[in-house]
Motif scaffolding. Sequence first.
Motif, short mmCIF file in Angstrom:
data_model
loop_
_atom_site.label_atom_id
_atom_site.label_comp_id
_atom_site.label_asym_id
_atom_site.label_seq_id
_atom_site.Cartn_x
_atom_site.Cartn_y
_atom_site.Cartn_z
N ALA A 191 0.82 -1.21 0.00
CA ALA A 191 0.00 0.00 0.00
C ALA A 191 0.86 1.26 0.00
CB ALA A 191 -0.94 0.00 1.21
N ALA A 192 1.99 1.22 0.69
CA ALA A 192 2.89 2.38 0.72
C ALA A 192 3.45 2.71 -0.65
CB ALA A 192 4.03 2.12 1.70
N ARG A 193 3.35 1.75 -1.57
CA ARG A 193 3.86 1.94 -2.93
C ARG A 193 2.74 2.00 -3.96
NH1 ARG A 193 7.20 -0.42 0.44
NH2 ARG A 193 9.47 -0.18 0.19
N GLY A 194 1.52 2.12 -3.47
CA GLY A 194 0.39 2.21 -4.38
C GLY A 194 0.02 0.88 -5.01
N LEU A 195 0.40 -0.22 -4.37
CA LEU A 195 0.12 -1.55 -4.88
C LEU A 195 -0.83 -2.28 -3.94
CD1 LEU A 195 3.79 -2.52 -5.86
CD2 LEU A 195 2.01 -1.59 -7.35
N GLN A 196 -1.36 -3.40 -4.43
CA GLN A 196 -2.35 -4.14 -3.63
C GLN A 196 -2.13 -5.64 -3.80
OE1 GLN A 196 -6.45 -3.31 -4.64
NE2 GLN A 196 -7.16 -3.91 -2.62
N LEU A 197 -2.33 -6.37 -2.71
CA LEU A 197 -2.22 -7.82 -2.74
C LEU A 197 -3.46 -8.41 -3.41
CD1 LEU A 197 -0.24 -10.02 -1.66
CD2 LEU A 197 -1.77 -10.22 0.31
N GLY A 198 -3.22 -9.31 -4.36
CA GLY A 198 -4.33 -9.93 -5.07
C GLY A 198 -4.83 -11.20 -4.43
N TRP A 199 -3.93 -11.95 -3.78
CA TRP A 199 -4.32 -13.20 -3.13
C TRP A 199 -3.25 -13.60 -2.12
CZ3 TRP A 199 -0.72 -16.99 -3.80
CH2 TRP A 199 0.08 -16.94 -4.96
N ALA A 200 -3.62 -14.50 -1.22
CA ALA A 200 -2.67 -15.05 -0.24
C ALA A 200 -3.10 -16.47 0.09
CB ALA A 200 -2.63 -14.20 1.02
N GLU A 201 -2.10 -17.33 0.35
CA GLU A 201 -2.37 -18.72 0.72
C GLU A 201 -1.46 -19.13 1.88
OE1 GLU A 201 -2.51 -21.65 -2.35
OE2 GLU A 201 -3.13 -20.20 -3.89
N TYR A 202 -2.01 -19.95 2.77
CA TYR A 202 -1.24 -20.55 3.85
C TYR A 202 -1.05 -22.04 3.53
CZ TYR A 202 -2.16 -16.41 6.71
OH TYR A 202 -2.22 -15.12 7.20
N ILE A 203 0.17 -22.53 3.72
CA ILE A 203 0.47 -23.93 3.43
C ILE A 203 1.33 -24.48 4.56
CG2 ILE A 203 1.39 -25.57 1.75
CD1 ILE A 203 1.39 -23.36 -0.31
N GLY A 204 1.04 -25.72 4.96
CA GLY A 204 1.88 -26.39 5.95
C GLY A 204 3.15 -26.92 5.32
N ASP A 205 3.97 -27.56 6.14
CA ASP A 205 5.26 -28.09 5.67
C ASP A 205 5.06 -29.44 4.99
OD1 ASP A 205 6.87 -25.94 6.69
OD2 ASP A 205 6.50 -26.72 8.69
N ASP A 206 4.33 -29.41 3.90
CA ASP A 206 4.01 -30.61 3.13
C ASP A 206 4.66 -30.47 1.76
OD1 ASP A 206 2.83 -32.45 1.36
OD2 ASP A 206 0.93 -32.43 2.41
N PRO A 207 5.73 -31.23 1.47
CA PRO A 207 6.46 -31.04 0.21
C PRO A 207 5.58 -31.15 -1.04
CG PRO A 207 7.68 -32.49 1.68
CD PRO A 207 6.35 -32.27 2.32
N ALA A 208 4.69 -32.14 -1.07
CA ALA A 208 3.85 -32.33 -2.26
C ALA A 208 2.91 -31.15 -2.46
CB ALA A 208 3.06 -33.63 -2.14
N ARG A 209 2.33 -30.66 -1.37
CA ARG A 209 1.40 -29.53 -1.49
C ARG A 209 2.14 -28.25 -1.87
NH1 ARG A 209 -3.77 -29.05 -0.04
NH2 ARG A 209 -3.68 -31.02 1.12
N ILE A 210 3.31 -28.04 -1.30
CA ILE A 210 4.09 -26.85 -1.67
C ILE A 210 4.46 -26.91 -3.14
CG2 ILE A 210 6.19 -25.53 -1.24
CD1 ILE A 210 6.14 -26.68 1.64
#
Length: 264
Positions: A32-51
């Motif tokens: 926001a300080a740079r006039g930009l905006q986050l489009g999406w966010a995801e949380y992932i556990g320590d799962d190699p296949a999912r990452i």
Amino acid sequence: MTTTIGLIIIGDEILSGKRVDAHLPKVVQLLAARGLQLGWAEYIGDDPARITATLRRTFASGDIVFSTGGIGATPDDHTRQAAAAALGRPLVLHAQGAENIRQRVLQVAREAGQEVDLNAPDNLQRLKMAEFADGAELIPNPYNNVAGFALGSHYFVPGFPVMAWPMIEWVLDTHYAHLFNREARAERAVLVYEMAESLLTPLMVAIEAKWPAVKVFSLPSVGDATTRRHIELGVKGEPAAVQAAFDHLREGLDLLGAEYQAHL
């Protein structure tokens, strides 16, 4: 075309509740300080296949993506390996990244007045933190000089905020200053009291239809002992369109006989 920026936050400790994520609100603030905006966010556990699967998808998207966590050298760190697997590239030791780690080990030993063997098993293990997918570029780490890495428009930084946040700022200021526009967005809102959201929906739909560059938002609150039931109703987007849409919003509320007040 609007550039989409995404955030991936990796770590079982977040999903288990052992730690509370601070990256999401901070990245929103940095953008926001740079006039930009986050489009999406995801949380992932320590799962190699999912990452790996997640990164394979996001690499294909063309989005600018920041990923925090999992780039260390312990058995529960999988991000470096997953990024390589997602791109079908081998893990290779980055020469400068490895040298940075060696210099850090020597610095710590000097400050402690100790001798150090760079070929000792623990120091060789530390070099794993410089094994990245072939073709990776370094992201400087001002805290301890153990670099993160970049692959295309994906940027991988540690989970520690004291390291991650200045590294993300460096990426933004070094690679994406051309996207900055601190005057690009505006937001205006009112608090509407004791009115059903359904009564406001036609007004919201009409505003978005008339001003495509504007998004209308509605955030209801049930109230409590100190606050009346209300809805934060507003518009956000391109400044000139926002002002016109906001004027129309207030006119519509007046026609509905709504009780409202400006909200900063």
